[in-house]
Write a protein that holds these residues in place. Structure first.
Motif, PDB file in Angstrom:
ATOM      1  N   ASN A  13      43.258  79.439  66.566  1.00 39.05           N
ATOM      2  CA  ASN A  13      42.360  78.530  65.849  1.00 39.05           C
ATOM      3  C   ASN A  13      41.759  77.496  66.781  1.00 39.05           C
ATOM      4  O   ASN A  13      40.561  77.237  66.745  1.00 39.05           O
ATOM      5  CB  ASN A  13      43.122  77.815  64.735  1.00 39.05           C
ATOM      6  CG  ASN A  13      43.126  78.640  63.479  1.00 39.05           C
ATOM      7  OD1 ASN A  13      42.100  79.211  63.119  1.00 39.05           O
ATOM      8  ND2 ASN A  13      44.277  78.735  62.848  1.00 39.05           N
ATOM      9  N   LEU A  16      39.311  79.147  69.139  1.00 37.68           N
ATOM     10  CA  LEU A  16      38.052  79.423  68.440  1.00 37.68           C
ATOM     11  C   LEU A  16      37.243  78.131  68.300  1.00 37.68           C
ATOM     12  O   LEU A  16      36.029  78.107  68.530  1.00 37.68           O
ATOM     13  CB  LEU A  16      38.350  80.015  67.058  1.00 37.68           C
ATOM     14  CG  LEU A  16      37.144  80.358  66.191  1.00 37.68           C
ATOM     15  CD1 LEU A  16      36.343  81.483  66.825  1.00 37.68           C
ATOM     16  CD2 LEU A  16      37.569  80.751  64.790  1.00 37.68           C
ATOM     17  N   PHE A  17      37.955  77.065  67.952  1.00 41.62           N
ATOM     18  CA  PHE A  17      37.318  75.752  67.825  1.00 41.62           C
ATOM     19  C   PHE A  17      36.629  75.360  69.125  1.00 41.62           C
ATOM     20  O   PHE A  17      35.446  74.990  69.148  1.00 41.62           O
ATOM     21  CB  PHE A  17      38.393  74.731  67.441  1.00 41.62           C
ATOM     22  CG  PHE A  17      37.964  73.299  67.540  1.00 41.62           C
ATOM     23  CD1 PHE A  17      36.981  72.793  66.693  1.00 41.62           C
ATOM     24  CD2 PHE A  17      38.538  72.446  68.460  1.00 41.62           C
ATOM     25  CE1 PHE A  17      36.597  71.475  66.767  1.00 41.62           C
ATOM     26  CE2 PHE A  17      38.152  71.128  68.553  1.00 41.62           C
ATOM     27  CZ  PHE A  17      37.179  70.638  67.703  1.00 41.62           C
ATOM     28  N   GLU A  21      32.601  74.882  69.759  1.00 43.32           N
ATOM     29  CA  GLU A  21      32.095  73.573  70.169  1.00 43.32           C
ATOM     30  C   GLU A  21      31.384  73.649  71.517  1.00 43.32           C
ATOM     31  O   GLU A  21      30.344  73.036  71.714  1.00 43.32           O
ATOM     32  CB  GLU A  21      33.236  72.549  70.247  1.00 43.32           C
ATOM     33  CG  GLU A  21      33.820  72.164  68.906  1.00 43.32           C
ATOM     34  CD  GLU A  21      32.880  71.380  68.016  1.00 43.32           C
ATOM     35  OE1 GLU A  21      31.754  71.827  67.795  1.00 43.32           O
ATOM     36  OE2 GLU A  21      33.286  70.323  67.519  1.00 43.32           O
ATOM     37  N   SER A  24      27.983  75.061  71.001  1.00 44.75           N
ATOM     38  CA  SER A  24      27.046  74.056  70.489  1.00 44.75           C
ATOM     39  C   SER A  24      26.605  73.114  71.598  1.00 44.75           C
ATOM     40  O   SER A  24      25.426  72.808  71.734  1.00 44.75           O
ATOM     41  CB  SER A  24      27.688  73.220  69.387  1.00 44.75           C
ATOM     42  OG  SER A  24      28.415  74.000  68.517  1.00 44.75           O
TER      43      SER A  24
ATOM     44  N   LYS B  50      42.237  78.688  58.492  1.00 41.67           N
ATOM     45  CA  LYS B  50      41.609  77.736  59.407  1.00 41.67           C
ATOM     46  C   LYS B  50      40.405  78.340  60.125  1.00 41.67           C
ATOM     47  O   LYS B  50      39.389  77.673  60.303  1.00 41.67           O
ATOM     48  CB  LYS B  50      42.639  77.262  60.433  1.00 41.67           C
ATOM     49  CG  LYS B  50      43.665  76.338  59.826  1.00 41.67           C
ATOM     50  CD  LYS B  50      44.751  76.003  60.808  1.00 41.67           C
ATOM     51  CE  LYS B  50      45.791  75.129  60.130  1.00 41.67           C
ATOM     52  NZ  LYS B  50      47.003  74.994  60.931  1.00 41.67           N
ATOM     53  N   TRP B  51      40.538  79.607  60.515  1.00 40.78           N
ATOM     54  CA  TRP B  51      39.419  80.194  61.270  1.00 40.78           C
ATOM     55  C   TRP B  51      38.193  80.353  60.391  1.00 40.78           C
ATOM     56  O   TRP B  51      37.067  80.169  60.843  1.00 40.78           O
ATOM     57  CB  TRP B  51      39.822  81.533  61.911  1.00 40.78           C
ATOM     58  CG  TRP B  51      40.057  82.652  60.940  1.00 40.78           C
ATOM     59  CD1 TRP B  51      41.225  82.977  60.345  1.00 40.78           C
ATOM     60  CD2 TRP B  51      39.087  83.583  60.448  1.00 40.78           C
ATOM     61  NE1 TRP B  51      41.065  84.039  59.511  1.00 40.78           N
ATOM     62  CE2 TRP B  51      39.756  84.443  59.553  1.00 40.78           C
ATOM     63  CE3 TRP B  51      37.708  83.776  60.673  1.00 40.78           C
ATOM     64  CZ2 TRP B  51      39.100  85.477  58.885  1.00 40.78           C
ATOM     65  CZ3 TRP B  51      37.064  84.796  60.006  1.00 40.78           C
ATOM     66  CH2 TRP B  51      37.762  85.635  59.122  1.00 40.78           C
ATOM     67  N   LEU B  54      36.457  77.072  60.199  1.00 42.98           N
ATOM     68  CA  LEU B  54      35.700  76.842  61.436  1.00 42.98           C
ATOM     69  C   LEU B  54      34.375  77.587  61.428  1.00 42.98           C
ATOM     70  O   LEU B  54      33.317  77.015  61.718  1.00 42.98           O
ATOM     71  CB  LEU B  54      36.506  77.319  62.645  1.00 42.98           C
ATOM     72  CG  LEU B  54      37.501  76.370  63.274  1.00 42.98           C
ATOM     73  CD1 LEU B  54      38.253  77.088  64.361  1.00 42.98           C
ATOM     74  CD2 LEU B  54      36.766  75.188  63.841  1.00 42.98           C
ATOM     75  N   VAL B  55      34.446  78.880  61.081  1.00 35.45           N
ATOM     76  CA  VAL B  55      33.242  79.708  61.136  1.00 35.45           C
ATOM     77  C   VAL B  55      32.226  79.259  60.098  1.00 35.45           C
ATOM     78  O   VAL B  55      31.023  79.180  60.377  1.00 35.45           O
ATOM     79  CB  VAL B  55      33.611  81.201  60.960  1.00 35.45           C
ATOM     80  CG1 VAL B  55      32.369  82.046  60.805  1.00 35.45           C
ATOM     81  CG2 VAL B  55      34.420  81.677  62.142  1.00 35.45           C
ATOM     82  N   PHE B  58      30.562  76.195  61.401  1.00 32.33           N
ATOM     83  CA  PHE B  58      29.608  76.552  62.458  1.00 32.33           C
ATOM     84  C   PHE B  58      28.297  77.085  61.876  1.00 32.33           C
ATOM     85  O   PHE B  58      27.209  76.634  62.239  1.00 32.33           O
ATOM     86  CB  PHE B  58      30.264  77.598  63.364  1.00 32.33           C
ATOM     87  CG  PHE B  58      29.416  78.019  64.517  1.00 32.33           C
ATOM     88  CD1 PHE B  58      29.281  77.200  65.614  1.00 32.33           C
ATOM     89  CD2 PHE B  58      28.759  79.232  64.503  1.00 32.33           C
ATOM     90  CE1 PHE B  58      28.502  77.584  66.687  1.00 32.33           C
ATOM     91  CE2 PHE B  58      27.973  79.614  65.562  1.00 32.33           C
ATOM     92  CZ  PHE B  58      27.849  78.784  66.655  1.00 32.33           C
ATOM     93  N   MET B  75      25.545  71.828  64.400  1.00 35.78           N
ATOM     94  CA  MET B  75      26.585  72.822  64.662  1.00 35.78           C
ATOM     95  C   MET B  75      27.844  72.152  65.178  1.00 35.78           C
ATOM     96  O   MET B  75      28.938  72.418  64.711  1.00 35.78           O
ATOM     97  CB  MET B  75      26.110  73.785  65.747  1.00 35.78           C
ATOM     98  CG  MET B  75      25.510  75.058  65.276  1.00 35.78           C
ATOM     99  SD  MET B  75      25.224  76.035  66.763  1.00 35.78           S
ATOM    100  CE  MET B  75      23.666  76.712  66.385  1.00 35.78           C
ATOM    101  N   THR B  79      31.306  72.009  62.974  1.00 27.21           N
ATOM    102  CA  THR B  79      32.461  72.749  63.504  1.00 27.21           C
ATOM    103  C   THR B  79      33.651  71.806  63.640  1.00 27.21           C
ATOM    104  O   THR B  79      34.787  72.167  63.323  1.00 27.21           O
ATOM    105  CB  THR B  79      32.130  73.365  64.868  1.00 27.21           C
ATOM    106  OG1 THR B  79      30.903  74.062  64.776  1.00 27.21           O
ATOM    107  CG2 THR B  79      33.206  74.325  65.306  1.00 27.21           C
ATOM    108  N   LEU B  80      33.373  70.588  64.079  1.00 29.02           N
ATOM    109  CA  LEU B  80      34.426  69.575  64.174  1.00 29.02           C
ATOM    110  C   LEU B  80      35.056  69.339  62.797  1.00 29.02           C
ATOM    111  O   LEU B  80      36.273  69.267  62.661  1.00 29.02           O
ATOM    112  CB  LEU B  80      33.828  68.279  64.718  1.00 29.02           C
ATOM    113  CG  LEU B  80      34.796  67.163  65.073  1.00 29.02           C
ATOM    114  CD1 LEU B  80      35.696  67.608  66.201  1.00 29.02           C
ATOM    115  CD2 LEU B  80      34.035  65.917  65.479  1.00 29.02           C
ATOM    116  N   TYR B  83      37.298  72.077  61.786  1.00 30.10           N
ATOM    117  CA  TYR B  83      38.580  72.017  62.483  1.00 30.10           C
ATOM    118  C   TYR B  83      39.496  70.955  61.873  1.00 30.10           C
ATOM    119  O   TYR B  83      40.690  71.168  61.705  1.00 30.10           O
ATOM    120  CB  TYR B  83      38.337  71.705  63.961  1.00 30.10           C
ATOM    121  CG  TYR B  83      39.599  71.661  64.780  1.00 30.10           C
ATOM    122  CD1 TYR B  83      40.270  72.827  65.111  1.00 30.10           C
ATOM    123  CD2 TYR B  83      40.117  70.445  65.207  1.00 30.10           C
ATOM    124  CE1 TYR B  83      41.437  72.787  65.847  1.00 30.10           C
ATOM    125  CE2 TYR B  83      41.286  70.398  65.943  1.00 30.10           C
ATOM    126  CZ  TYR B  83      41.941  71.572  66.262  1.00 30.10           C
ATOM    127  OH  TYR B  83      43.094  71.530  66.986  1.00 30.10           O
TER     128      TYR B  83
END
Lengths: 281, 173
Positions: A13, A16-17, A21, A24, B50-51, B54-55, B58, B75, B79-80, B83
């Motif tokens: 996870n 991936l984060f 990031e 971006s 969680k993933w 995130l996606v 995004f 983005m 994404t932050l 998370y």
């Protein structure tokens, strides 16, 4: 090896984060270095379509205003027509005009989307590559400057508004040749600041500010605004000038994109000069 | 599952519509730019992996970037959020909530909880967004003012939207 897989599985996870990031940030960085990401061209096509539907709808409510401004502009243009000038020339013969070669043409465009309250504002127009719009072309409206074309798609283009932290426009005081760069400080959409005007120049409130014509983007003498306030700090070599913009960004509807026929020639010459310079020293 | 997907797609369209066509056109001041589209991410069910969070974050940011002529800043911010969201949830909810797989809204968890949850996420989102937009610390205090005022207005709008679509149960706990 096994440990690596366990590690990756445990923290996938977080990894991936980080990947998303960094992607971006990479895009943001590319964008800021003026390398146009293909993303923005693609997205222009998508969002442009949506915005043009809405703009169609909205323009209906503004017909009266638009008519008024068009009428005004017609009157101004009519007064500039050849027929409204008295011909003072005594000899009358035909010349193949080799002295005046057309340098600028104007593409009329309609504003589809516009904002004035963000720190970085952008404008979407309904003209694109199909109509001959290219990046780095200037955009003006009937009473002042608007911005610079930043990206184009087939039928739309995005304009970097003057009200953007990345926009810097070369301007000068109208009856003086002192020039500086015009920047928006992010507060009031009707006021910009003109920096780098030397202190020996006489500045007075109410003086007109126009484009300098030093860049290949805007022709000379396009109105920008007028001096609203100015100050000179002790020990400072440059004036700080507040400029009241003549463009009303809050109700932009019709604008003109400027096509400069000599742009490529001038730009390539300037690039050549920049490359050559170090060799001379 | 299909139902969930449909529900969230409709929500996405509605939120984008409101954000792009209405909220973005309200010029309160150059210091107030509310962003309410993140409500989509905030209201995903608590057990969303969680993933996925995130996606979804995004992709949501990518769509918003398209509509604001920017590249990457939305983005990054969303994404932050994607998370942080599961972490804030697991820190502030109890086991029953996760077992019931509730939707973190004002009807299920009450006003105070939702207020803190939304306020923290909105603040983080706006902070990263506005600082990336200006891309320097030169105008730090002006940008901070932007973050605070915009966050307050976004929070107000998001809470009003909650009252509009959900009935709040009396807080007896």
């Amino acid at each position: 090896m096994r440990n690596i897989i366990v590690f990756l599985y445990k923290y996938y996870n977080f990894i991936l984060f980080l990947v998303l990031e960094f992607f971006s940030l990479y895009l943001i960085y590319q964008y800021n270095t003026y390398q146009r990401a293909s993303f923005i061209n693609f997205s222009n096509g998508v969002s442009g379509q949506a915005y043009s539907t809405v703009a169609n709808f909205k323009s209906y409510f503004r017909l009266r205003q638009i008519n008024d401004s068009l009428q005004l502009e017609n009157a101004r243009l009519r007064s500039e027509l050849f027929t409204s000038y008295y011909n003072n020339e005594i000899r009358d013969f035909k010349v193949n005009d080799t002295i005046y070669k057309q340098q600028y043409t104007y593409i009329a465009a309609k504003v589809l989307n516009n904002s004035i309250n963000k720190r970085n504002n952008y404008i979407t127009l309904n003209r694109g590559a199909a109509h001959g719009v290219k990046t780095q072309m200037g955009v003006i409206c009937d009473n002042g400057i608007v911005g610079i074309v930043m990206a184009t798609s087939e039928h739309f283009c995005t304009v970097l508004s003057v009200l953007n932290s990345n926009a810097k426009i070369s301007a000068r005081i109208a009856d003086d040749n002192a020039f500086g760069s015009l920047v928006w400080d992010g507060n009031d959409p009707t006021v910009c600041r003109l920096y780098d005007v030397n202190k020996h120049v006489q500045v007075a409130n109410g003086k007109k500010i126009v484009t300098s014509g030093y860049s290949t983007i805007f022709p000379e003498n396009i109105p920008v605004g007028e001096v609203q306030a100015h100050s000179l700090e002790a020990g400072d070599n440059f004036h700080t000038i507040k400029v009241r913009m003549s463009t009303n960004f809050s109700n932009l509807t019709s604008v003109y994109i400027i096509n400069n026929f000599f742009k490529e020639e001038m730009d390539s010459l300037e690039i050549l000069t920049k490359i050559k310079l170090p060799d001379d020293q | 599952m299909i139902n969930e997907l449909l529900k969230h797609t409709l929500r996405l369209i509605l939120l984008l519509f409101v954000q792009v066509l209405i909220v973005n056109n309200v010029n309160l001041s150059s210091y107030v730019n509310p962003y309410i589209y993140i409500l989509l991410l905030m209201m995903l069910k608590v057990n969303v992996p969680k993933w996925q969070s995130l996606v979804i974050g995004f992709l949501l940011g990518a769509v918003m970037d398209m509509f604001s002529s920017t590249v990457g800043i939305h983005m990054f911010a969303t994404t932050l959020l994607g998370y942080l969201r599961p972490r804030i949830l697991s820190a502030s909810l109890n086991k029953e909530d996760f077992d019931a797989n509730i939707e973190p809204n004002i009807a299920n968890k009450g006003f105070i909880w939702f207020f803190t949850y939304a306020a923290s996420l909105i603040f983080v989102h706006h902070c990263s967004l506005f600082f990336l937009e200006i891309y320097s610390t030169k105008e730090f205090f002006a940008t901070m003012q932007r973050v605070l005022y915009s966050s307050a207005v976004s929070l107000l709008m998001i809470i009003l939207a909650q009252f509009l679509f959900f009935t709040v149960k009396p807080s007896d706990d």
